[in-house]
Design an enzyme around this catalytic site. Structure first.
Site, PDB file in Angstrom:
ATOM      1  N   ASP A   9       0.788  -1.243   0.000  1.00  0.00           N
ATOM      2  CA  ASP A   9       0.000   0.000   0.000  1.00  0.00           C
ATOM      3  C   ASP A   9       0.823   1.298   0.000  1.00  0.00           C
ATOM      4  O   ASP A   9       0.497   2.236   0.755  1.00  0.00           O
ATOM      5  CB  ASP A   9      -0.965   0.018   1.196  1.00  0.00           C
ATOM      6  CG  ASP A   9      -1.997  -1.114   1.164  1.00  0.00           C
ATOM      7  OD1 ASP A   9      -1.973  -1.920   0.227  1.00  0.00           O
ATOM      8  OD2 ASP A   9      -2.826  -1.183   2.096  1.00  0.00           O
ATOM      9  N   LYS A 106      -7.052  -4.921  -3.025  1.00  0.00           N
ATOM     10  CA  LYS A 106      -7.815  -5.471  -1.895  1.00  0.00           C
ATOM     11  C   LYS A 106      -8.718  -4.394  -1.325  1.00  0.00           C
ATOM     12  O   LYS A 106      -8.451  -3.202  -1.502  1.00  0.00           O
ATOM     13  CB  LYS A 106      -6.859  -6.000  -0.820  1.00  0.00           C
ATOM     14  CG  LYS A 106      -5.954  -4.914  -0.259  1.00  0.00           C
ATOM     15  CD  LYS A 106      -4.942  -5.461   0.716  1.00  0.00           C
ATOM     16  CE  LYS A 106      -4.065  -4.345   1.251  1.00  0.00           C
ATOM     17  NZ  LYS A 106      -4.798  -3.296   1.974  1.00  0.00           N
ATOM     18  N   CYS A 151      -2.017  -2.630   7.633  1.00  0.00           N
ATOM     19  CA  CYS A 151      -1.942  -3.596   6.532  1.00  0.00           C
ATOM     20  C   CYS A 151      -0.660  -4.423   6.544  1.00  0.00           C
ATOM     21  O   CYS A 151      -0.694  -5.607   6.188  1.00  0.00           O
ATOM     22  CB  CYS A 151      -2.175  -2.881   5.207  1.00  0.00           C
ATOM     23  SG  CYS A 151      -3.897  -2.333   5.081  1.00  0.00           S
TER      24      CYS A 151
HETATM   25  C1  VGL Z   1      -4.638   0.764   5.674  1.00  0.00           C
HETATM   26  C2  VGL Z   1      -6.193   1.683   7.073  1.00  0.00           C
HETATM   27  C3  VGL Z   1      -7.173   1.568   6.109  1.00  0.00           C
HETATM   28  C4  VGL Z   1      -3.216   0.340   5.458  1.00  0.00           C
HETATM   29  C5  VGL Z   1      -5.603   0.634   4.692  1.00  0.00           C
HETATM   30  O1  VGL Z   1      -2.781   0.245   4.293  1.00  0.00           O
HETATM   31  O2  VGL Z   1      -2.517   0.098   6.473  1.00  0.00           O
HETATM   32  N1  VGL Z   1      -4.950   1.283   6.859  1.00  0.00           N
HETATM   33  N2  VGL Z   1      -6.864   1.038   4.920  1.00  0.00           N
END
Ligand code: VGL
Ligand code: ZN
Length: 197
Positions: A9, A106, A151
């Site tokens: 991410d 995702k 994540c």
């Molecule tokens: C994430 C919160 C919401 C992450 C993704 O990538 O850690 N955190 N969505």
């Protein structure tokens, strides 16, 4: 043994100026780009939500980001709107190398969040990554990216439970760190047998 780098991410919304900015999030880009040379495979994940995703506080009238709600699958943090499919915030950081082997998206189901790259937050709906890694003969994973306490944490714990040798390079990760979430994530990863460097 095949060893892959799993890049979690590294998207604009998790970098300074983004909707859910992780402090120093952009600092992971340069070390990750360098690390990509060192592995047998490179897999990148992308948080990829429809507008009005149920993890967004805006989808729960009157609630604010970072409050908790009870979802059918358990407690869920409410987030600011982030990583909406096709938006600039959902794009990878512009300096991140994206010439890896696989980009796995995702969190695309409206009613369920997915922190982990392996299972959605109900801990049963698979993303398909396990099958991909098994098919390629990948047995070891090094994780880097954002955010350490969400994540990266959930992906690392699931990977260890699934039997992969898992290392998290914390120098190439940054955390949100709300209410002690970083300390508890570090403990959970250690308890699962993840090596933290
Ligand atoms: C994430 C919160 C919401 C992450 C993704 O990538 O850690 N955190 N969505
Ligand atoms: Zn998200």
């Amino acid at each position: 043994m095949s060893h892959a780098l799993l890049v979690i991410d590294v998207q604009n919304d998790f970098c300074p100026g983004g909707a859910l900015a992780v402090p120093g999030g952009d600092e992971v880009v340069a070390p990750i780009n360098t690390m990509m040379e060192e592995f047998d495979g490179v897999i990148l994940t992308q948080d990829w939500h429809p507008a009005e995703h149920l993890s967004f506080a805006s989808a729960h009238g009157g609630m604010s980001p970072f409050e908790m709600v009870e979802m059918p699958y358990g407690p869920q943090v409410l987030w600011p709107d982030h990583c909406v499919q096709g938006s600039r915030g959902a794009a990878f950081h512009p300096n991140l190398r994206t010439d890896g082997d696989l980009i796995l998206r995702k969190g695309f189901r409206g009613a369920i969040d997915s922190y982990s790259a392996f299972f959605e937050n109900d801990q049963t709906t698979p993303t398909g990554l396990k099958g991909y890694l098994d098919t390629r003969g990948i047995k070891a994973l090094t994780l880097v990216g954002l955010a350490t306490d969400f994540c990266v944490h959930y992906s690392a714990v699931d990977a260890a439970r699934l039997g992969f040798d898992v290392t998290v390079r914390t120098d190439a990760c940054r955390a949100i760190d709300m209410d002690g979430s970083l300390a508890s994530a570090q403990q959970a990863m250690k308890d699962a047998g993840v090596i933290l460097i």
